[in-house]
Design an enzyme around this catalytic site. Structure first.
Site, PDB file in Angstrom:
ATOM      1  N   HIS A 272     -33.778   3.288  41.070  1.00  0.00           N
ATOM      2  CA  HIS A 272     -32.544   3.350  41.855  1.00  0.00           C
ATOM      3  C   HIS A 272     -31.321   3.247  40.958  1.00  0.00           C
ATOM      4  O   HIS A 272     -30.305   2.668  41.345  1.00  0.00           O
ATOM      5  CB  HIS A 272     -32.519   2.257  42.921  1.00  0.00           C
ATOM      6  CG  HIS A 272     -33.511   2.480  44.017  1.00  0.00           C
ATOM      7  ND1 HIS A 272     -33.916   1.492  44.880  1.00  0.00           N
ATOM      8  CD2 HIS A 272     -34.222   3.583  44.385  1.00  0.00           C
ATOM      9  CE1 HIS A 272     -34.808   1.973  45.729  1.00  0.00           C
ATOM     10  NE2 HIS A 272     -35.007   3.245  45.435  1.00  0.00           N
ATOM     11  N   TYR A 281     -41.361  -1.025  41.858  1.00  0.00           N
ATOM     12  CA  TYR A 281     -41.460   0.392  41.517  1.00  0.00           C
ATOM     13  C   TYR A 281     -42.147   0.578  40.163  1.00  0.00           C
ATOM     14  O   TYR A 281     -42.869   1.561  39.957  1.00  0.00           O
ATOM     15  CB  TYR A 281     -40.082   1.033  41.490  1.00  0.00           C
ATOM     16  CG  TYR A 281     -39.578   1.493  42.843  1.00  0.00           C
ATOM     17  CD1 TYR A 281     -39.835   2.777  43.307  1.00  0.00           C
ATOM     18  CD2 TYR A 281     -38.861   0.641  43.658  1.00  0.00           C
ATOM     19  CE1 TYR A 281     -39.391   3.204  44.541  1.00  0.00           C
ATOM     20  CE2 TYR A 281     -38.397   1.056  44.894  1.00  0.00           C
ATOM     21  CZ  TYR A 281     -38.665   2.337  45.340  1.00  0.00           C
ATOM     22  OH  TYR A 281     -38.223   2.746  46.569  1.00  0.00           O
ATOM     23  N   ARG A 335     -35.721  -5.731  46.206  1.00  0.00           N
ATOM     24  CA  ARG A 335     -35.807  -6.227  47.579  1.00  0.00           C
ATOM     25  C   ARG A 335     -37.197  -6.738  47.931  1.00  0.00           C
ATOM     26  O   ARG A 335     -37.377  -7.419  48.947  1.00  0.00           O
ATOM     27  CB  ARG A 335     -35.388  -5.128  48.556  1.00  0.00           C
ATOM     28  CG  ARG A 335     -36.344  -3.955  48.689  1.00  0.00           C
ATOM     29  CD  ARG A 335     -35.763  -2.871  49.582  1.00  0.00           C
ATOM     30  NE  ARG A 335     -36.699  -1.813  49.935  1.00  0.00           N
ATOM     31  CZ  ARG A 335     -36.920  -0.726  49.211  1.00  0.00           C
ATOM     32  NH1 ARG A 335     -36.250  -0.552  48.065  1.00  0.00           N
ATOM     33  NH2 ARG A 335     -37.776   0.196  49.613  1.00  0.00           N
TER      34      ARG A 335
END
Length: 849
Positions: A272, A281, A335
């Site tokens: 991101h 990720y 998150r």
């Protein structure tokens, strides 16, 4: 710009790799054989083989596959109108559609998994139910491009395509015999839904097609190419060429396609664009590329063994420092910190990838990877569950590694290590008995990540929040989702925050994102403005970095408000922004102590502020205790506010303790409370499960309107009361603590460290530093055996040169990194360091005399 074959060869060679995708078109027979092998490899990875599944170690995995398939079939039997599975209405909820496709895959998997009862495995009737389900979903809820693509882009471009592609691979014979048109129908639709690409293919210039997302998309396309039959090899080769870009080390000064997502030279991983994401990720990327290497074996489409050294480097330098006794550290999970899966579960995913990578590696690398698997097993407080592995074959490999007496358990990192992940503004410091992880942020790196109703109260997670993991404890009792559930977001360990109440995105706007498509910034669910101001805002100060000297380190950060506050004049009137408190902070990472200095602690608009020295949680019934001494020498008598010299918190149930030495700190408030809160407070999708914890808070309060304050204290892991009392006589000395200069020394190890934050000359303890800079100096030995080692780094990432003067007698250079020059100067020895384009890397020099 398209990445050409020649460009890719050059780039990979520069990173020590060879291109792995052969050029030229194979003959028809070889191409067909390669496609067939690729499909067979994929089935073996997903479903296992007759040999692997006959092993007793795979029994739990097979039982899980069978149990899931039967539950899904039962749900199909009970489906109502507008449902393929009971309780999963379709037509407006993209997550439900994605789940429906996942459940079809899970049923298909059972039909191809050897060792499962015959009413599932090999069942033509069950396989046809899955094929019929695929057809039904396409006709009613997926195939119409004008009504699809609502909700989360990920489901349409990655998630659904992943489930469909794997299902079609598992049922390739059934589809070929009874619905031969289904593959082409789905491939055309999946291409059409790749709307962030170009002409139904990957776009390497798209911000959506990077890192882990790119690996997922391209792996899907590899499988689709194998399914398409004749001519599919072109799709496979194109997808593999695109995927190879994720193996390239990111050079922040020469970005390819403008992409900042991926692995950096210092082991950092971003997704991101600006989120430190190794633990979520990053592990997804690791898993995907290792799986791809496995399915490519013997196909002729690629020579994946050439990529194994690169992936080994990711594990050694990117993952291993962030895994402590089988637990993934919070600072690299974005998150995902608010999800109920624990750090032990995260590491289980990594372990499967390491197990499979070891089977692809050779020699010392293979041995090191196997030893690391054993090390995690030996040190983790929670047993890893191989039944959660993707592949039964991996379960067997894992069992074989654990049973191999010739492989000793061994970490991939030394027991003592300090790591500056400056490319992602994170710091990790490890010693036998503990690990310390620090989350910084800057104008380069996001303060936090919020998205999709996950991590609802993240505001201060990148403002110097730190996590002290103590050896031997169950980390689920200390950290994980329950830490964020029971600790106030303003009171995370290490954080300086204004005294105010903030509201989450869902509370502010009534949905998981801010919606204002009519504004010039076009706020929609996945727009660039949503990313910049809502999902993962960056800070607005560039000073965040640190130096490493051997096993010691320092880190520094200037706290700032985020991008939304800075750009508030550009934002809609109903968009809520928050101003941060002010602080300049340093962390000095030693053997037995972590020294923390903070200066300029306050607020520009006069609000009260609170700095949290530490916040710790324990099970409510754990036997915890607090002891301490006041600055005047009297014993501390209990919770409340006091002028403390030191404090000790012990958990006899876990066998852990931590001490706090207050070197130069105002009165400290100590609280030990019992807190109960629902996990849904931090993530809307979490079960409404109440969590109760015993919560320790050690804080320093600043009154509204007070002048900026300064603090100096040390965290002492595993401290005894005797060790804490001994700090009255050293060895720590605070040399400077201001917004310009922070410095300390440790007499026991001969170390002096300084962080300078402003331009100009800064003098401290025989050092003259042209700031801003981070500097560590260590002096060892005496007389003719005296050695002085120096480490220098640029915490701003934009200086061309840093100059340091060591006052006193002139020293002789013994060894120096490239870019370091030593010369004589009036009053001492001058060290010039070329830091241009070093991106925070430390430069070292050893001197004698």
């Amino acid at each position: 710009m398209e990445i050409t074959r020649r460009c890719l060869l050059s780039a990979l060679s520069a990173a020590g790799l060879l291109a792995v995708v052969p050029t030229g078109r194979a003959d028809a027979a070889a191409a067909a054989e390669g496609r067939a092998r690729l499909l067979a490899n994929t089935v073996a990875v997903l479903a296992g083989t007759a040999d692997s599944n006959a092993r007793p170690e795979t029994a739990a995995k097979l039982a899980a596959v069978e149990r899931t398939a039967r539950a899904n079939l039962k749900a199909m039997d009970g489906a109502g109108e507008g449902e393929l599975f009971a309780g999963l209405p379709l037509g407006t909820d993209d997550a439900n559609l994605n789940t429906a496709y996942r459940r079809l895959y899970e049923i298909a998997l059972a039909t191809r998994t050897p060792g499962i009862p015959a009413d599932l495995h090999g069942s033509t009737a069950v396989r046809r139910r899955v094929v019929d389900g695929l057809t039904w979903l396409h006709e009613r809820y997926y195939g119409d491009q004008s009504t699809g693509y609502y909700g989360n882009w990920f489901h349409w471009e990655i998630g659904i395509s992943q489930h469909v592609s794997k299902t079609l691979v598992l049922l390739a014979d059934e589809v070929r015999a009874h619905r031969p048109e289904l593959v082409r129908t789905y491939v055309d639709s999946m291409d059409a839904y790749l709307r962030n690409g170009t002409d139904g293919d990957v776009d390497l210039d798209s911000r959506f097609h990077t890192g882990a997302n790119l690996a997922d998309i391209t792996t899907n396309r590899v499988l689709q190419g194998a399914l398409l039959g004749e001519g599919g090899e072109a799709r496979i080769r194109k997808a593999l060429t695109d995927q190879l870009t994720v193996f390239l080390t990111i050079d922040p000064y020469r970005l390819r396609h403008g992409v900042t997502d991926g692995y950096y030279a210092d082991g950092s991983f971003l997704q991101h664009a600006s989120v430190a994401y190794t633990g979520s990720y990053g592990k997804g990327l690791l898993t995907r590329v290792v799986q791809t290497l496995k399915i490519l074996e013997g196909t002729g489409f690629a020579h994946g063994e050439e990529l194994v050294p690169t992936v080994y480097g990711w594990v050694k330098d990117g993952f291993a420092p962030l895994i402590f006794e089988g637990w993934m550290m919070e600072v690299v999970k974005g998150r995902a910190v608010a999800r109920p899966d624990s750090g032990y579960t995260d590491v289980g995913v990594v372990v499967e990838a390491v197990v499979d990578l070891a089977s692809l590696a050779a020699g010392d690398r293979a041995t090191a990877l196997k030893s690391y698997v054993k090390h995690i097993r030996a040190t983790s407080r929670t047993a890893l569950d191989p039944a959660r592995f993707v592949s039964p074959v991996s379960v067997v490999r894992y069992a074989d590694i654990l049973g191999d007496a010739s492989v000793p358990p061994a970490d991939l990192n030394p027991a003592e290590r300090s790591v500056a992940f400056n490319a992602m503004d994170k710091t990790v410091h490890r010693r036998p008995g503990y690990a310390f992880a620090l989350a910084r942020s800057s104008e380069r790196i996001s303060k936090y990540e919020y998205m999709n109703g996950e991590n609802l109260m993240p505001w201060f997670q990148g403002d110097g929040a730190y996590y002290l993991y103590l050896s031997g404890q169950d980390q689920t009792q200390a950290y994980g989702v329950d830490y964020y559930t029971t600790i106030p977001p303003y009171g995370l360990a290490g954080v300086t925050a204004p005294v105010e109440q903030r509201r989450s995105v869902t509370e502010l706007y009534g949905k998981a994102y801010y919606d204002n498509p009519g504004h010039p910034l076009n706020f929609t669910s996945s727009s660039a403005s949503q990313n910049k101001y809502v999902y993962f805002p960056r800070g607005t100060n560039g000073h965040s970095g640190g130096a490493v000297l051997g096993t010691y380190g320092t880190a520094a950060m200037v706290q700032s408000s985020d991008a939304a506050h800075h750009d508030r004049a550009l934002l809609p009137d109903d968009f809520v922004v928050y101003r941060n408190a002010t602080a300049t902070k340093s962390w000095f990472l030693l053997d037995d102590e972590i020294v923390v200095l903070a200066a300029g602690v306050g607020d520009t608009v006069g609000r009260a502020v609170t700095t949290t020295v530490d916040a710790r949680t324990a099970a409510p019934d754990d036997r915890t205790s607090l002891t301490g001494t006041l600055r005047d020498g009297r014993a501390w008598t209990g919770p409340g506010t006091a002028d403390l010299r030191w404090l000790r918190y012990a958990n006899a149930t876990q066998g852990t303790a931590i001490g706090y030495v207050f070197l130069d700190t105002p009165q400290v408030r100590v609280a030990l409370d019992r807190v109960t809160r629902s996990r849904r407070a931090v993530r809307t999708a979490n079960p409404d499960t109440p969590v109760t914890r015993s919560v320790l808070g050690v804080t320093v309060d600043g009154a509204a309107g007070a002048r900026p304050a300064r603090l100096a204290y040390a965290l002492v892991p595993n401290a005894t009361e005797e060790r804490l009392r001994a700090h009255r006589h050293g060895p720590l000395t605070v040399l400077a603590n201001s917004p310009r200069l922070q410095a300390m020394s440790h007499s026991g190890i001969g170390l002096t460290a300084a962080n300078t934050f402003t331009r100009g000359t800064h003098d401290t303890a025989g050092l003259r530093i042209e700031g801003p800079a981070s500097v560590i100096v260590r002096r060892q030995g005496r007389h003719d055996k005296a050695r002085t080692t120096v480490a220098v780094s640029d915490p701003t990432m934009n200086r061309d040169r840093i100059t340091v003067l060591l006052r006193g007698r002139r020293l002789r250079e013994l060894a120096a990194d490239s870019g370091v020059r030593v010369s004589r100067a009036p009053g001492g020895t001058r060290i010039d360091v070329d830091t241009r384009h070093a991106y925070g890397r430390s430069f070292t020099v050893t001197l004698s005399g």
